[in-house]
Design an enzyme around this catalytic site. Structure first.
Site, PDB file in Angstrom:
ATOM      1  N   CYS A 183       0.817  -1.220   0.000  1.00  0.00           N
ATOM      2  CA  CYS A 183       0.000   0.000   0.000  1.00  0.00           C
ATOM      3  C   CYS A 183       0.848   1.267   0.000  1.00  0.00           C
ATOM      4  O   CYS A 183       0.322   2.371  -0.138  1.00  0.00           O
ATOM      5  CB  CYS A 183      -0.952   0.004   1.192  1.00  0.00           C
ATOM      6  N   HIS A 233      -3.150   7.002   1.898  1.00  0.00           N
ATOM      7  CA  HIS A 233      -3.625   5.702   1.418  1.00  0.00           C
ATOM      8  C   HIS A 233      -4.997   5.451   2.040  1.00  0.00           C
ATOM      9  O   HIS A 233      -5.183   5.597   3.258  1.00  0.00           O
ATOM     10  CB  HIS A 233      -2.618   4.621   1.822  1.00  0.00           C
ATOM     11  N   ASN A 244     -10.338  -0.295   0.088  1.00  0.00           N
ATOM     12  CA  ASN A 244      -8.876  -0.165   0.070  1.00  0.00           C
ATOM     13  C   ASN A 244      -8.339  -0.813  -1.208  1.00  0.00           C
ATOM     14  O   ASN A 244      -8.381  -2.032  -1.339  1.00  0.00           O
ATOM     15  CB  ASN A 244      -8.331  -0.853   1.324  1.00  0.00           C
TER      16      ASN A 244
HETATM   17  N1  ACO Z   1     -18.505  -7.844  10.274  1.00  0.00           N
HETATM   18  C1  ACO Z   1     -18.983  -8.060  11.499  1.00  0.00           C
HETATM   19  N2  ACO Z   1     -18.216  -8.339  12.551  1.00  0.00           N
HETATM   20  C2  ACO Z   1     -16.880  -8.384  12.349  1.00  0.00           C
HETATM   21  C3  ACO Z   1     -16.317  -8.153  11.088  1.00  0.00           C
HETATM   22  C4  ACO Z   1     -17.179  -7.882  10.018  1.00  0.00           C
HETATM   23  N3  ACO Z   1     -16.734  -7.649   8.775  1.00  0.00           N
HETATM   24  N4  ACO Z   1     -14.973  -8.268  11.196  1.00  0.00           N
HETATM   25  C5  ACO Z   1     -14.700  -8.537  12.485  1.00  0.00           C
HETATM   26  N5  ACO Z   1     -15.858  -8.614  13.181  1.00  0.00           N
HETATM   27  C6  ACO Z   1     -16.018  -8.895  14.595  1.00  0.00           C
HETATM   28  C7  ACO Z   1     -14.928  -9.736  15.162  1.00  0.00           C
HETATM   29  O1  ACO Z   1     -15.189 -11.105  14.946  1.00  0.00           O
HETATM   30  C8  ACO Z   1     -14.949  -9.362  16.596  1.00  0.00           C
HETATM   31  O2  ACO Z   1     -15.995 -10.032  17.228  1.00  0.00           O
HETATM   32  P1  ACO Z   1     -15.751 -10.743  18.669  1.00  0.00           P
HETATM   33  O3  ACO Z   1     -15.408  -9.586  19.567  1.00  0.00           O
HETATM   34  O4  ACO Z   1     -17.060 -11.389  18.921  1.00  0.00           O
HETATM   35  O5  ACO Z   1     -14.610 -11.665  18.429  1.00  0.00           O
HETATM   36  C9  ACO Z   1     -15.338  -7.892  16.575  1.00  0.00           C
HETATM   37  O6  ACO Z   1     -15.945  -7.665  15.303  1.00  0.00           O
HETATM   38  C10 ACO Z   1     -14.177  -6.963  16.735  1.00  0.00           C
HETATM   39  O7  ACO Z   1     -13.122  -7.409  15.881  1.00  0.00           O
HETATM   40  P2  ACO Z   1     -11.781  -6.643  15.753  1.00  0.00           P
HETATM   41  O8  ACO Z   1     -10.895  -7.343  14.775  1.00  0.00           O
HETATM   42  O9  ACO Z   1     -11.264  -6.376  17.123  1.00  0.00           O
HETATM   43  O10 ACO Z   1     -12.329  -5.297  15.101  1.00  0.00           O
HETATM   44  P3  ACO Z   1     -11.673  -3.883  15.121  1.00  0.00           P
HETATM   45  O11 ACO Z   1     -12.441  -2.965  15.958  1.00  0.00           O
HETATM   46  O12 ACO Z   1     -10.187  -3.946  15.315  1.00  0.00           O
HETATM   47  O13 ACO Z   1     -11.924  -3.440  13.611  1.00  0.00           O
HETATM   48  C11 ACO Z   1     -10.693  -3.278  11.572  1.00  0.00           C
HETATM   49  C12 ACO Z   1     -11.351  -4.208  12.547  1.00  0.00           C
HETATM   50  C13 ACO Z   1     -11.740  -2.381  10.942  1.00  0.00           C
HETATM   51  C14 ACO Z   1     -10.008  -4.104  10.477  1.00  0.00           C
HETATM   52  C15 ACO Z   1      -9.644  -2.426  12.342  1.00  0.00           C
HETATM   53  O14 ACO Z   1      -8.791  -3.252  13.092  1.00  0.00           O
HETATM   54  C16 ACO Z   1      -8.829  -1.587  11.457  1.00  0.00           C
HETATM   55  O15 ACO Z   1      -9.281  -0.599  10.925  1.00  0.00           O
HETATM   56  N6  ACO Z   1      -7.548  -1.957  11.271  1.00  0.00           N
HETATM   57  C17 ACO Z   1      -6.693  -1.289  10.347  1.00  0.00           C
HETATM   58  C18 ACO Z   1      -6.397  -2.277   9.313  1.00  0.00           C
HETATM   59  C19 ACO Z   1      -6.473  -1.766   7.935  1.00  0.00           C
HETATM   60  O16 ACO Z   1      -6.901  -0.671   7.629  1.00  0.00           O
HETATM   61  N7  ACO Z   1      -6.053  -2.632   7.073  1.00  0.00           N
HETATM   62  C20 ACO Z   1      -6.113  -2.349   5.696  1.00  0.00           C
HETATM   63  C21 ACO Z   1      -5.114  -3.152   5.006  1.00  0.00           C
HETATM   64  S1  ACO Z   1      -3.588  -2.665   5.422  1.00  0.00           S
HETATM   65  C22 ACO Z   1      -3.298  -1.294   4.742  1.00  0.00           C
HETATM   66  O17 ACO Z   1      -3.836  -0.965   3.714  1.00  0.00           O
HETATM   67  C23 ACO Z   1      -2.391  -0.524   5.400  1.00  0.00           C
END
Ligand code: ACO
Length: 334
Positions: free
Chosen positions: A117, A259, A289
């Site tokens: 990215c 990004h 993304n």
């Molecule tokens: N729909 C519904 N529920 C979901 C989903 C979904 N798509 N995905 C995860 N959950 C659930 C999980 O199972 C978890 O449930 P549980 O507590 O019962 O186990 C709960 O939601 C929380 O999960 P987390 O993984 O802790 O969710 P978080 O609040 O961290 O959000 C996210 C996830 C949005 C990916 C966040 O971590 C984030 O923004 N990370 C940055 C990563 C990123 O932007 N990556 C992009 C690629 S890398 C790059 O381009 C740089």
């Protein structure tokens, strides 16, 4: 940033392209157990464009490139170098030369550059070096990715985030100034396990004492929380370093162009830099993304909508797998 040759860089054209097929969050909830509410509130994404089975990275990249050439008012034959920033080439040997052929840039050398990215920012800095040394006059920089090929469509923590597309800019030599004002690139392989699309080989013995590992690439795996923390900490820092090199302050930024990974990351970075929301360019609601394509697609939309005007100062930053991250401060235009 001064350079010894006296040759500067100008940004003379942009273009973008994306697959026609769109998967919105409502339909995503038919693929995995999720909801529009969950995806939109955690990421800001409402839909993503996805490449159909017969469509290729080359197609979108060539379309974006052609649009950028048209805006710059030059022909493909004028291009000296094509840099394709991608992690999802149609062919692991590289796709840049196929794009060169598709657009008819018969004089151009062409190669792929992989920095996930961060690829577009790394590519911009690379392109600028060729121009500043006088080696090349006209560089076509493309960021393109088709991550839908590599996403685990059973993993709701990752598959909801990504989309496909391509964006491009034309960078040309200029004797009147240098529009790339400052940059800073960073890598840290010790964090590489946060985000992987790794090859996994099974041992296969060819003859006694000679074995190889043959297999395939495994779907994207991500530690979302670590990536979030990494981005929010490192991106403001690297932008401040690039600003320092450009001899500019945060107040002089017209646009923050990050990004497009997650709206919450954009908001947090803008907050840390004390930049108002009106200066943040965001289109991830419609694209998700798109990895190396996300910055040039957002740039192209802002240029074509005439939000972004010649001379505007853009603080741009990429961040992602590697881990890799980097910022480039540049001014749009000739
Ligand atoms: N729909 C519904 N529920 C979901 C989903 C979904 N798509 N995905 C995860 N959950 C659930 C999980 O199972 C978890 O449930 P549980 O507590 O019962 O186990 C709960 O939601 C929380 O999960 P987390 O993984 O802790 O969710 P978080 O609040 O961290 O959000 C996210 C996830 C949005 C990916 C966040 O971590 C984030 O923004 N990370 C940055 C990563 C990123 O932007 N990556 C992009 C690629 S890398 C790059 O381009 C740089």
């Amino acid at each position: 940033m001064s350079n010894q040759s006296g040759i500067g860089v100008a940004f003379t054209g942009s273009g973008s392209a994306a697959p026609e097929a769109v998967l919105d969050n409502e339909n995503m909830s038919r693929v995995v157990e999720t909801s529009d509410e969950w995806i939109a509130s955690r990421t800001g994404i409402h839909q993503r464009h996805l490449a159909a089975p017969g469509e290729s990275l080359k197609q979108f990249a060539a379309q974006a490139a052609q649009n950028a050439l048209n805006m710059a008012g030059i022909s493909a034959a004028d291009v000296d170098l094509i840099i394709l920033a991608t992690s999802t080439a149609d062919d692991l040997f590289g796709s840049a030369s196929q794009i060169q052929m598709a657009i008819g840039a018969h004089r151009a050398a062409a190669f792929d550059l992989t920095a996930a990215c961060s690829g577009f920012v790394f590519g911009m800095v690379t392109a600028a070096q060729y121009i500043r040394t006088g080696a090349y006059q006209t560089v076509l920089l493309i960021g393109a990715d088709v991550l839908s090929r590599w996403v685990d469509w059973g993993d709701r923590r990752t598959c909801v985030l990504f989309g496909d597309g391509a964006g491009a800019v034309v960078m040309q030599a200029s004797s009147v100034g240098d529009r790339l004002l400052g940059f800073e690139l960073r890598s840290d392989g010790s964090l590489s396990n946060y985000l992987t699309l790794a090859h996994e080989g099974q041992p296969r013995e060819l003859v006694d004492d000679v074995a190889i590992g043959q297999g395939s690439y495994q779907p994207i795996q991500m530690n979302g929380q670590e990536v979030y923390r990494f981005a929010v900490r490192k991106v403001p820092e690297v932008i401040e370093k690039a600003l320092f090199r450009a001899n500019l302050t945060v107040e002089q930024i017209d646009w923050l162009l990050l990004h497009q990974a997650n709206q919450r990351i954009l908001d947090a970075v803008a907050d840390r830099l004390a930049l108002p929301k009106e200066k943040v360019i965001s289109n991830m609601a419609r694209y998700g993304n798109t990895s190396a394509a996300s910055i040039p697609i957002a740039l192209d939309e802002a240029v074509r909508a005439e939000h972004l005007k010649p001379g505007d100062v853009i603080a741009s930053a990429g961040f992602g797998a590697g881990m890799s991250w980097g910022a480039a401060i540049f001014q749009w235009g000739k």
